[in-house]
Design an enzyme around this catalytic site. Structure first.
Site, PDB file in Angstrom:
ATOM      1  N   SER A 150      -9.088  63.061  -9.995  1.00  0.00           N
ATOM      2  CA  SER A 150      -9.137  62.398 -11.296  1.00  0.00           C
ATOM      3  C   SER A 150     -10.264  61.383 -11.258  1.00  0.00           C
ATOM      4  O   SER A 150     -10.752  61.015 -10.176  1.00  0.00           O
ATOM      5  CB  SER A 150      -7.800  61.681 -11.551  1.00  0.00           C
ATOM      6  OG  SER A 150      -7.884  60.780 -12.645  1.00  0.00           O
TER       7      SER A 150
ATOM      8  N   TYR B  35      -0.612  56.561  -9.145  1.00  0.00           N
ATOM      9  CA  TYR B  35      -1.481  57.692  -9.479  1.00  0.00           C
ATOM     10  C   TYR B  35      -2.880  57.464  -8.917  1.00  0.00           C
ATOM     11  O   TYR B  35      -3.467  58.352  -8.274  1.00  0.00           O
ATOM     12  CB  TYR B  35      -1.528  57.843 -10.996  1.00  0.00           C
ATOM     13  CG  TYR B  35      -2.361  59.000 -11.502  1.00  0.00           C
ATOM     14  CD1 TYR B  35      -1.862  60.294 -11.495  1.00  0.00           C
ATOM     15  CD2 TYR B  35      -3.640  58.785 -12.015  1.00  0.00           C
ATOM     16  CE1 TYR B  35      -2.618  61.352 -11.973  1.00  0.00           C
ATOM     17  CE2 TYR B  35      -4.402  59.838 -12.493  1.00  0.00           C
ATOM     18  CZ  TYR B  35      -3.890  61.121 -12.467  1.00  0.00           C
ATOM     19  OH  TYR B  35      -4.644  62.165 -12.941  1.00  0.00           O
TER      20      TYR B  35
END
Length: 267
Positions: free
Chosen positions: A154, A167
């Site tokens: 990401s 995350y």
């Protein structure tokens, strides 16, 4: 057969919807056969619904409509033994494996003082340990003839994206793991690369994060702003990067952090 990945057999996790489905369809369009894995159940620590078995079946149908083979398994990527068994079954049905795409992932939203230990464990176990389990399940089928591991990270694996610290930590971990594997596996011609999308409209939408960014922590909004004039990219744009990394066009590409980020990481 024609296509950029004609005849390749590819494992995709988190394949029931969103980016996983997009990767599967894009690879099938270019000639790949697929092993499609998804948990097909929601998790109590995640505040949005995950895909169901009907979604996974739909992905398989889309692949088959393109004339390619699809093998499906309902598996939690946190369960290494079950994932390994699923991959072995898929390999037996398809006759081999050439690449894997570790796409399964989850996200939570919250400030440092509201994020729970249970959320930390779930996010890290799915995003980081699950990615490791995917690589470990695929590698026995790749080391004798080479192949490609594509691990979906990401933009949060490159910059310090706030309000979803588990995350961000897990996606940074995917980068470190992939770099280490790229070095370790180069001698057997297995390439390992990461892909770093900006926001993608996939259903992976934690309400808590959006509430914070539009409420008490709107000051952090600019960190998430793309340089290009778009709010989000499309799943297919990310899948095009995956396609390149699975294909032989990237045969000398390893250890790459492939950003499909609309410039958010240069801000």
């Amino acid at each position: 057969m024609t296509g950029r990945v004609s005849g390749k057999r590819v494992l995709v996790t988190g394949a029931a919807r969103g980016m996983g489905r997009s990767h599967a369809v894009r690879l099938a369009e270019e000639g790949a056969d697929l092993i499609l894995v998804d948990i097909c159940a929601s998790l109590p620590e995640i505040d949005y619904p995950l895909a169901g078995t009907e979604d996974l079946d739909e992905t398989a149908d889309l692949v088959r409509q393109l004339g390619r083979r699809a093998v499906t398994h309902v598996v939690d990527v946190r369960d290494a033994a079950a994932l390994t068994a699923a991959v072995e079954d898929g390999v037996a049905q398809l006759g081999g494996l050439d690449a894997s795409v570790a796409n399964a992932g989850v996200i939570t939203g919250g400030t440092w003082d509201t994020t729970t230990g249970e959320q930390w464990r779930t996010v890290v176990d799915v995003n980081l340990i699950g990615t490791w389990n995917t690589c470990a399940a695929a590698l026995p089928h790749l080391v004798d003839h080479g192949g490609s591991l594509v691990n979906i990270s990401s933009v949060a694996g490159i910059k310090g994206s706030p309000l979803h610290t588990p995350y961000t930590a897990s996606k940074h971990g995917v980068v470190g793991m992939s770099r280490a594997l790229a070095n370790e596996l180069a001698g057997v011609n297995v390439r390992v690369n990461t892909v770093h999308p900006t926001g993608v409209e996939t259903g992976m939408r934690p309400d808590a994060l959006h509430a914070l960014l539009h409420g008490s922590r709107s000051d952090l909004g600019p960190i998430f702003q793309n340089a290009l004039p778009i709010v989000m990219t499309e799943a297919r744009d990310v899948s095009n990067a995956v396609l390149f990394l699975v294909s032989d066009e990237s045969r000398h590409v390893t250890g790459l952090e492939f950003k499909v980020d609309a410039g958010v990481t240069i801000r």
